[in-house]
Each structure stands twice: as C-alpha cells, then as structure tokens.
Design a protein around this motif. Structure first.
Motif, short mmCIF file in Angstrom:
data_model
loop_
_atom_site.label_atom_id
_atom_site.label_comp_id
_atom_site.label_asym_id
_atom_site.label_seq_id
_atom_site.Cartn_x
_atom_site.Cartn_y
_atom_site.Cartn_z
N LEU A 1 42.12 40.29 57.79
CA LEU A 1 42.47 40.84 56.82
C LEU A 1 44.17 40.74 56.84
O LEU A 1 45.05 40.41 55.89
N LYS A 2 44.58 41.14 58.04
CA LYS A 2 46.07 41.22 58.24
C LYS A 2 46.79 39.88 57.63
O LYS A 2 47.84 39.89 56.92
N PRO A 3 46.44 38.54 58.37
CA PRO A 3 47.11 37.50 57.98
C PRO A 3 47.07 37.14 56.63
O PRO A 3 48.09 36.65 55.97
N LEU A 4 45.91 37.08 56.01
CA LEU A 4 45.90 37.05 54.39
C LEU A 4 46.72 37.78 53.47
O LEU A 4 47.29 37.43 52.73
N TYR A 5 46.78 39.14 53.96
CA TYR A 5 47.62 39.85 53.14
C TYR A 5 49.01 39.67 53.21
O TYR A 5 49.91 39.62 52.41
N GLU A 6 49.35 39.22 54.42
CA GLU A 6 50.71 38.94 54.91
C GLU A 6 51.33 37.77 54.01
O GLU A 6 52.28 37.71 53.70
N ASP A 7 50.25 36.67 54.06
CA ASP A 7 50.54 35.60 53.48
C ASP A 7 50.82 35.66 52.00
O ASP A 7 51.58 35.17 51.50
N LEU A 8 49.71 36.72 51.30
CA LEU A 8 50.06 36.73 49.99
C LEU A 8 51.35 37.46 49.70
O LEU A 8 52.01 37.20 48.81
N MET A 9 51.66 38.54 50.57
CA MET A 9 53.03 39.27 50.01
C MET A 9 54.09 38.50 50.60
O MET A 9 55.09 38.83 49.95
N ALA A 10 54.03 37.19 51.14
CA ALA A 10 55.20 36.44 51.13
C ALA A 10 55.94 35.66 49.99
O ALA A 10 56.81 35.23 50.01
N SER A 11 54.94 35.84 49.02
CA SER A 11 55.27 35.15 47.65
C SER A 11 55.12 35.94 46.53
O SER A 11 54.53 36.83 46.51
N ALA A 12 56.07 35.65 45.50
CA ALA A 12 55.90 36.43 44.10
C ALA A 12 54.58 36.22 43.58
O ALA A 12 54.11 37.12 42.77
N TRP A 13 53.84 34.87 43.77
CA TRP A 13 52.66 34.68 43.41
C TRP A 13 51.56 35.57 44.01
O TRP A 13 50.65 35.94 43.25
N GLY A 14 51.86 35.84 45.18
CA GLY A 14 50.66 36.46 45.96
C GLY A 14 50.74 37.86 45.71
O GLY A 14 49.58 38.54 45.82
N GLN A 15 51.96 38.51 45.91
CA GLN A 15 52.09 39.97 45.62
C GLN A 15 51.32 40.85 44.69
O GLN A 15 50.48 41.59 45.16
N PRO A 16 51.33 40.28 43.61
CA PRO A 16 50.44 41.19 42.75
C PRO A 16 48.94 40.97 42.81
O PRO A 16 48.20 42.02 42.92
N LEU A 17 48.62 39.77 43.47
CA LEU A 17 47.02 39.64 43.95
C LEU A 17 46.79 40.77 44.83
O LEU A 17 45.72 41.37 45.02
N ALA A 18 47.74 40.53 45.95
CA ALA A 18 47.50 41.53 47.06
C ALA A 18 47.21 43.14 46.63
O ALA A 18 46.40 43.57 47.19
N ARG A 19 48.21 43.41 45.88
CA ARG A 19 48.18 44.54 45.43
C ARG A 19 47.09 45.02 44.64
O ARG A 19 46.34 46.04 44.83
#
Ligand code: BES
Ligand code: ZN
Length: 626
Positions: A585-603
């Motif tokens: 979980l940790k690396p995937l959420y970190e990777d998502l939070m690293a971009s404007a594309w991924g942040q809303p997905l992660a949330r």
C-alpha cells in the motif's frame, strides 16, 4: 568515543555481573535485560514480569477484549513499584495474589509509547492481577465484520504485536528484552475458533455457557511480548506433515494447503542450518486480506497474508523467512528495536539459504538480487543516519527503523561474513550463535562480541577485512560487501532495454521466465518513460493486471502509476481495496500522491478502503494521504 566502543565496555561490565546465558526456567533478578529499552516504561531491574496468564472474553459487538491478566514477576526485595506498558487500556482494578486491591496510577500518555501503569507493590508477593478492557481502537487488534472475511458469515479478530503494539491489548512489560512465558484462556461466541502463538490445550474449545466457548493455550518457552498473538474466527485446520499444518477460513483451506505443501521440507532444510527446531509444532495461519504484513513470525503459528497464495508456490520464500525467525528473532531476539537488524538481517540471510537448499542456487540468487536492488533504491531516499544497521530511535516510532536496511544490509553483512570464512567455518558458528544465545535477547554489541570471540578470534587480518564496526556505525553499504547478482537477470535487463527502445512485447524472449524474472523486468522498467501504447502492448500481451502473483501485480501497478496510465486504474483500485499489506500500500499511495494526476485517485480510493485496513497500515497511509 563511538557508541559501539562505549557500549561494548558497558556490555562487558554487565555481562560479568549477570553471568549472561540466563537459565530460562528459573527467572531471577540477575537475568534482567542488560540495556535500557527506550520504547518501554518498564523498570525491570526493580521488578520484572516473567509470566502472563490471560483470561479474556472477546466481545465482537463492542470490539473489546475484557478480563484479567495475572502477572508473575521477580523483584528486588526493596522494590516498591511494578511498571507496565499500556496504551488505550481501561484499567478497572489491580489486585494482589490474595485478591486484595492494590493502588495504581496511569501516567500521562507519551507519543508512540502509551502510558505507564505503575502498581504499588505490597511488601512481599510475586503476582498481581490487572482487570481491564481494551479500546475498540486498540492498534494491535483488528475486528473484522463478516463482510470483510472470505466466508462472509462470521466476524473475525486478529492481533499484530510487533513492534510495540502488544501493550494495546495486554498490560505487561512490552520490551523485546523482557521475555515472558504465557498462558491464556480466551472465550468467544460459538462457533468461532481461537488460535494463538502457543500450544493449544483445547483444540475444539470447551463449553463456557451462554453460547460461548473457551480455548486454552500455554507457551512454556519465554518469548518477547511482541510474539504473543491471537486470532479468532471461522478457522479450519488441515495437517500438512507430522508437525506442520495450516489454519485458515474454510473456503481458503484447499488452496492454502496446496501452496504450503513444502513446509515440512522447509523445516528440514532450516534445521540443517540452524539446529533442531525448538518450538514443537510449526503451523501457518492464513489470515483475511487486511493483514498488514506479508508474514509475522508468531512462535508455533506464523501469521500470513493470503496474497502469498499465488497458485504456483512462487511466493513461498515468505514462509522460509518466517520459519527462519524460529531461530533468528524468536530464539535469539533483538534486545531493543535499535537492534532490529539482528532479527531481520539474519533471517533474510537464513531465508535465502533455505530457498537455496530447497529450490536451488539460481532461485535463491534471484531473490537476493531483488532484495539487494530494493536496498540500493531505498537507501538513496533515506537520511544517511537511517542507513546504519543499529539506528538511533530516540523519540521515534520503532517502525521508522523497519526499512530494507535492517533486512538487506543486515543480510549483506551476514553474507559477507560467510564469504570471508567459507561455509565450512561459518555454518558451525551460526548454529553455535543460535545455541549460545537461545531464549535470550541480545544487543548488537553482544553479536559483535560473539563474532569476535567465536569466529574471528586472533585472526587480525580477518577482523580488519570484515570491519564490522563500519558496517554497524556508518551509513550506506560498505565497499567490501559481498556482491549479489543473478546471472538469470542479465537476459531480463537486455529484454527490458529492447522493450524500452521500441520492441513489441510479443517479441520479448520470456520463454521459461520465473516470477522473479518478471518482477525484475518490471522493476527495471519503472524509471523508463514508456508510452501508453507500450504499456498497453505489455499488459495485453502478458496479462500483467490479471496475474495471481501479488509481487508481479504490485511491480506492474507501480510502473503504471509512474506513467499515469489510466487503463490500469481499475486493477490498481481493486488491489488497494482488496488487500491491506503495508508494503504494497505505502509505495502505491506515495507514488499516487506524487502527481496531480494521482492525488484525487489516492484520496478517493483511500476514503473507500481505509475502514478495511488494519491500524498498522491505516496509520502509515494517513501520513501519506492526509
Ligand atoms: N517480523 C516481520 C514483520 C514485521 C516487521 C512486523 C516490522 C512489524 C514490524 C516479518 O518477519 C517480515 O519481515 N515480513 C515481511 C516478509 C519478508 C519475506 C520480508 C513482510 O511482511 O513483507
Ligand atoms: Zn522478518
């Protein structure tokens, strides 16, 4: 003076005073742990818990364990207080052995550590009874609704004690240096079954009235409290060999049993390296998917994630790892969490040896290479001080020290020692190390002293070549570290380059590749700027999103997230919502939070998934997503 040298002086003074090799069966004050543990409030030199007797009832509606813990302790005659670790426990009463109330106080909470429970001791006596209940938020415990289980009919409860979570369900001295025997009676509603990291005295439980059944257990070998573990649910059992078996929910029993087929053979291989298996039975409990770790080496009963059920035994190295802890970790335990590498580094080395014995050198070397590569990647992102083997955890959560440094730099040191002297000399030393320190908790300095006395001796050239002080005190991987490189990965790297340069996925020469080679391919491709068309080609040709191997799926999803590849989002979402392993979980959420594309997905995904995660994973992801 470097702390190692200073520590060594201290250790020698204390060793002389205590007579080291403590006799587990007759605890006495002289066997008190040698070093202070900054993650425990206990003052074991005054009064030290030696045995815990639990009598608890599991209330699934309220999500609490309620009952009593009877603690046996040794004390200095003049000791006036027994200090325990607690976090979130509600203490009703404390009694002496004649059931008379004792005065107690709960000190103010300290971040990460919880609260000291300070009990006023009577002039004599060696037992106290703590009547208490856990909080519904107890970090060690996860209470699952029926919908969160495979069977979907019964609720489920399990605990995870490492590193300092046992204090959220048992009021005791929660330090890995304070070994305790234990016994327990746990009552649950019929038809649930209870299992523990101990000998089961009532396989089917006994009627406890009121629709309840009581299950009794005992552990006669002294263990650190982080190894006390419980699970309750609709749990079935199947024997695998004379001393091995698997517990899991009935719907998963057949697949778990076939995946774990080699367990008995694994013990044989481990014994030829570590000496006799000392814990009686070795069973594995395959948990519901929210279990936050791959595996947890609870004695006699490893807890494991269902994500190891790949269908082709390709992830059994994880069981070799947990089994190896029966020697490194459970028999010889890190005295404090700064010595965590003693547990995990030796175990990772041992894991590779078991895999080599069972499945051959190539497979072991592939695993070791994946591990080494992961270490080099992670070290690049860590503060240098946290790349030392024995790390400074003052004011920190022990989890901060639980990086691949402990595992893979630790294993690299052990391998470097092995290669410096050869297996003919190394293997007897290793077996001797486990025997000399069996059922004790030791520090890094004690390891160094053992290595010096029992292996290096007067060989000054060897001592200088190994330079263990540098390994332990300095950041990074020393230049003299044993090399690890799988020849089978050379071809993988060539294919990765070809693909990156535009070759079609169907033209890759992947004939006969092992899952480890696939994992390596994807780790190679992660930093590569692949186009959506290339990712589509790769996934469509090799069906990566559908693989049953969770390591490959994880590696693929990281590639996809790095390239913001939208077609992989459904598979990503499925993975993040159907299993709760912190490592995935940790690396995937970190990777998502690293971009404007991924942040809303992660949330969005986290809002949905969080209620199903164990506190250990939720705490880690909160820090990333919130
Ligand atoms: N003891 C650890 C799990 C652990 C580490 C729990 C730190 C709490 C804090 C266990 O032996 C382990 O290392 N598990 C790994 C698998 C292993 C093959 C590296 C895991 O869970 O991924
Ligand atoms: Zn481990």
């Amino acid at each position: 003076m470097p702390w190692l040298a200073r520590g060594a002086v201290l250790v020698f003074a204390l060793l002389a005073a205590s007579g080291c090799g403590q006799d587990a069966s007759t605890p006495s004050m002289t066997a008190a742990p040698l070093v202070p543990d900054i993650h425990s409030f206990a003052r074991p030199a005054e009064a030290r818990v030696t045995h815990v007797a639990l009598d608890l009832h599991a209330d699934f509606a309220a999500r609490v364990l309620q009952g009593r813990a009877t603690l046996t302790f040794v004390r200095r005659p003049e000791a006036t207080e027994l200090v325990l670790d607690t976090r979130g426990l509600e203490i009703a009463r404390v009694l002496d052995s004649r059931q008379q109330p004792l005065a107690f106080r709960l000190d103010p909470a300290v971040e990460h550590l919880g609260q000291a429970l300070v009990i006023a001791l009577p002039a004599s006596g060696d037992q106290v009874v703590v009547e208490y209940r856990t909080s519904p938020e107890a970090a060690a415990l996860q209470w699952l609704t029926p919908a969160q289980t495979a069977g979907r009919i019964h609720p489920y409860l399990y605990s995870q004690g490492q590193a300092i979570l046992t204090r959220t369900w048992i009021p005791t001295q929660d330090s890995p240096g304070i070994r305790q025997t234990y016994e327990a009676s746990i009552t649950v509603p019929r038809p649930l079954r209870v299992v523990m990291s101990a000998e089961m005295l009532t396989a089917d439980g006994v009627d406890a009235g009121d629709g309840q059944r009581a299950y009794r257990f005992k552990m006669d070998q002294p263990v650190p409290p982080y190894l006390i573990a419980v699970a309750a649910g609709d749990i079935a059992f199947r024997a695998l060999g004379p001393r091995t078996g698997v517990y899991t929910e009935p719907t998963m029993l057949a697949s778990a049993a076939s995946e774990l087929e080699d367990l008995e053979k694994m013990i044989g291989a481990a014994e030829s390296l570590g000496g006799p298996y000392r814990w009686g039975r070795y069973d594995v409990l395959v948990l519901p998917p929210s279990f936050p770790f791959g595996g947890m080496e609870n004695p006699r009963l490893t807890f494991a994630t269902p994500t190891i059920l790949a269908g082709d035994k390709s992830l059994v190295a994880l069981l070799a790892h947990e089994l190896a802890h029966s020697w490194s970790g459970n028999l010889v335990t890190n005295a404090t969490w700064s010595d965590f590498w003693l547990n995990e580094g030796f175990t990772t080395y041992f894991e590779y040896r078991i895999m080599e014995a069972l499945y051959g050198r190539d497979r072991a070397l592939m695993l070791a290479t994946l591990g080494r590569n992961g270490l080099l990647r992670e070290m690049a992102d860590l503060p240098p001080a946290d790349t030392r083997l024995a790390i400074d955890l003052r004011g920190r959560d022990p989890d901060d020290g639980m990086t691949s440094v402990a595992y893979e730099k630790g294993a690299a040191l052990v391998l470097t020692i092995e290669q410096a002297v050869g297996r003919d000399r190394f293997d007897p030393w290793l077996r001797g190390y486990f025997n000399r320190h069996a059922f004790t908790s030791i520090t890094t300095q004690q390891f160094v002293a053992d290595l010096q006395q029992e292996l290096i001796g007067g060989d000054a050239a060897l001592r200088d070549r190994l330079d263990v002080t540098t390994w332990i005190e300095q950041p990074g991987l020393p230049a003299g570290a044993a090399q690890v490189a799988s020849p089978a990965f050379g071809q993988v790297e060539a294919e990765a380059r070809r693909f990156a340069q535009g070759a079609r996925a169907a033209t890759l020469d992947v004939e006969g590749w092992t899952p480890q080679q696939w994992q390596h391919l994807l780790e190679q491709l992660r930093p590569t700027p692949l186009s959506p068309a290339q990712l589509k080609d790769l996934d469509a040709t090799h069906r990566l999103g559908d693989t049953g191997n969770s390591e490959i799926l994880f590696a693929w999803l990281r590639v996809a997230v790095a390239r913001q590849y939208a077609p992989a989002v459904p598979a990503l979402e499925r993975f993040l919502t159907t299993q709760g392993r912190r490592k995935f979980l940790k690396p995937l959420y970190e990777d998502l939070m690293a971009s404007a594309w991924g942040q809303p997905l992660a949330r969005r995904i986290y809002a949905q998934a969080r209620p199903s995660y164990h506190a250990v994973s939720a705490q880690a992801i909160d820090a990333i997503v919130k």
